[in-house]
Design a protein around this motif. Structure first.
Motif, mmCIF file in Angstrom:
data_model
loop_
_atom_site.group_PDB
_atom_site.id
_atom_site.type_symbol
_atom_site.label_atom_id
_atom_site.label_comp_id
_atom_site.label_asym_id
_atom_site.label_seq_id
_atom_site.Cartn_x
_atom_site.Cartn_y
_atom_site.Cartn_z
ATOM 1 N N LYS A 1 1.240 -5.399 11.582
ATOM 2 C CA LYS A 1 0.858 -4.004 11.152
ATOM 3 C C LYS A 1 0.037 -2.770 12.056
ATOM 4 C CE LYS A 1 -2.123 -2.922 7.903
ATOM 5 N NZ LYS A 1 -3.120 -2.727 6.846
ATOM 6 N N LYS B 1 4.826 -3.797 1.649
ATOM 7 C CA LYS B 1 4.293 -3.247 0.319
ATOM 8 C C LYS B 1 3.320 -4.704 -0.053
ATOM 9 C CE LYS B 1 3.243 -0.558 -2.811
ATOM 10 N NZ LYS B 1 2.630 0.685 -2.466
ATOM 11 N N SER C 1 0.140 -4.810 1.767
ATOM 12 C CA SER C 1 -0.846 -3.931 1.273
ATOM 13 C C SER C 1 -1.279 -4.065 -0.016
ATOM 14 C CB SER C 1 -0.124 -2.487 1.175
ATOM 15 O OG SER C 1 0.755 -2.506 0.314
ATOM 16 N N MET C 2 -0.608 -4.892 -1.153
ATOM 17 C CA MET C 2 -1.452 -5.325 -2.448
ATOM 18 C C MET C 2 -2.220 -6.165 -1.996
ATOM 19 S SD MET C 2 2.266 -5.001 -4.396
ATOM 20 C CE MET C 2 1.994 -5.964 -5.790
ATOM 21 N N HIS D 1 10.172 -4.119 4.493
ATOM 22 C CA HIS D 1 9.403 -3.043 4.002
ATOM 23 C C HIS D 1 8.787 -3.623 2.475
ATOM 24 C CE1 HIS D 1 10.121 0.013 6.909
ATOM 25 N NE2 HIS D 1 11.504 -0.173 6.749
ATOM 26 N N ILE D 2 9.503 -4.632 2.157
ATOM 27 C CA ILE D 2 8.776 -5.072 0.756
ATOM 28 C C ILE D 2 7.676 -5.701 1.294
ATOM 29 C CG2 ILE D 2 9.379 -6.830 -0.943
ATOM 30 C CD1 ILE D 2 12.306 -5.667 -1.232
ATOM 31 N N THR D 3 7.880 -6.824 2.303
ATOM 32 C CA THR D 3 6.748 -7.658 2.451
ATOM 33 C C THR D 3 5.625 -6.604 2.841
ATOM 34 O OG1 THR D 3 7.559 -7.867 4.762
ATOM 35 C CG2 THR D 3 8.048 -9.624 3.354
#
Length: 408
Positions: A272, A182, A185-186, A178-180
């Motif tokens: 994704k 995020k 998305s950045m 989930h961190i990757t």
């Protein structure tokens, strides 16, 4: 404006800006390209590559912990390989057919000089040995996707057999995944700038003159790539896999591949997009990295098209044995082409060498290779994702049918 449209607009503006710099202020090309465009593009690519390995490793391990039986993984891989071989053969045939029809190599003089040595193909036994990582951290550091798949399979299968002891480890991987996402998305917010810089750098440094001189070659290659893309859409439609929905959901990863010319860089976006399309996570998390490592329809089209182009260019008779050699070698080489910009040229030298065609043919197309590289990469990503979605359709349709209540 949607994110995909922003990327496509950045591609168009990048071509226009690069062409304007090359034509109007050619003396500025070294300064602008080396100090602004190329660094900006490379920073964007590095940010994408930064998340490829952790995202893929976490997704793969989690998918293996969710697979009900180990045989399912072998089942997925076996079906994917059959699909890969069939569709890669179609891609090669389309590339060769378009080259034979258009004959872009006839009447074309010397248009470039590049020295590229033929690459010796890796023996099958050595390739198989190379699949097994000696050091999992080395495989992760080198972004060797095939070795990462093997390492993730071992970790995931072992973790599934130790449900209590591995619970904390699996939760850590879920958090990491989930961190990757995020971070992705950045990074995606910078995509229009990165894509603009990458394509503007290519056009500014190489210009459009050679592209015009090799216009029939470029047109023919793009026509063959487009033909293979239409083939995939037709197959998706026949399989009931919603080609319209496929294009809507995967347009982002396809446009990324077009702009970056890197299948590896497009992989996180493809994962994704697969989730948004509705593909089962345990299947797409395995199939998409597997296909990124092996599936190269763009390379298959290129090798078939280029080999006949070079034969026409140097007046070599196209005989049945030559066609068979090109087909067999091109099929093998397409599976070993790296998912990075420019890898097709080195692979091309292998096919030409095996077919006994002049290696000087590489020099002729080298100048326009980067212009067509993005389109080939987009087809690579399309082939990978389309085959995965076809497998998802075939694999899970029986399950849906079995889940329906029977009527007496």
């Amino acid at each position: 404006m949607t994110h995909t449209r922003q990327i496509l607009l950045a591609l168009i503006l990048g071509v226009a800006a690069g062409g304007a710099i090359n034509l109007l202020v050619p003396q500025w090309v070294p300064l602008v390209d080396h100090h602004i465009l190329a660094p900006a593009g490379q920073v964007f690519l590095r940010l994408l590559q930064f998340i490829v390995v952790p995202m893929v490793f976490c997704a793969l391990v989690l998918s293996f912990t969710q697979v009900e039986r180990d045989e399912h993984v072998t089942h997925y891989a076996g079906k994917l390989l059959v699909l890969y071989i069939i569709t890669s053969a179609v891609a090669l045939a389309i590339g060769m057919a378009v080259a034979a029809w258009l004959t872009p190599g006839l009447g074309l003089g010397d248009v470039g000089q590049v020295s590229i040595e033929a690459k010796e193909p890796v023996p099958l036994s050595q390739w198989l040995v190379g699949l097994v990582p000696r050091n999992p951290f080395e495989a992760l550091a080198d972004a060797n996707l095939l070795q990462i798949i093997i390492a993730a399979a071992l970790v995931g299968i072992a973790a599934r057999q130790l449900p209590e002891q591995s619970q904390a480890f699996i939760k850590t991987l879920e958090s990491g995944y989930h961190i990757t996402l995020k971070i992705l998305s950045m990074v995606l917010k910078l995509a229009p700038i990165g894509v603009f810089a990458l394509i503007a750098s290519v056009v500014a440094s190489q210009g459009l003159e050679l592209l015009i001189k090799l216009g029939l070659y470029v047109f023919g290659l793009l026509l063959a790539l487009g033909g293979m893309a239409l083939f995939y859409l037709a197959v998706l439609a026949l399989a009931g896999a919603r080609p319209g929905a496929y294009l809507r959901h995967f347009s982002e990863s396809l446009s990324f591949a077009l702009g970056t010319a890197s299948s590896n860089a497009a992989l996180p976006i493809a994962l994704k997009n697969a989730a948004a399309y509705g593909a089962p996570h345990q299947l797409s998390a395995f199939a998409l990295p597997f296909g990124t490592a092996l599936k190269r329809d763009g390379a298959a089209v290129l090798q078939g098209f280029n080999a006949l182009f070079v034969a026409q260019l140097f007046g070599v008779d196209v005989t049945l044995p030559l066609v068979i050699t090109i087909f067999a070698t091109g099929l093998l080489v397409s599976f070993s082409t790296a998912g990075v910009p420019g890898a097709g040229l080195v692979a091309m030298s292998t096919v030409l060498s095996a077919a006994g065609l002049p290696l000087e043919g590489v020099a002729v197309v080298a100048g326009v290779d980067r212009f067509t590289d993005g389109f080939r990469t987009a087809l690579n990503v399309m082939g990978n994702t389309a085959n995965a979605m076809l497998l998802a359709r075939v694999q899970h349709e029986p399950e849906r049918q079995a889940a329906k209540p029977e009527h007496s």
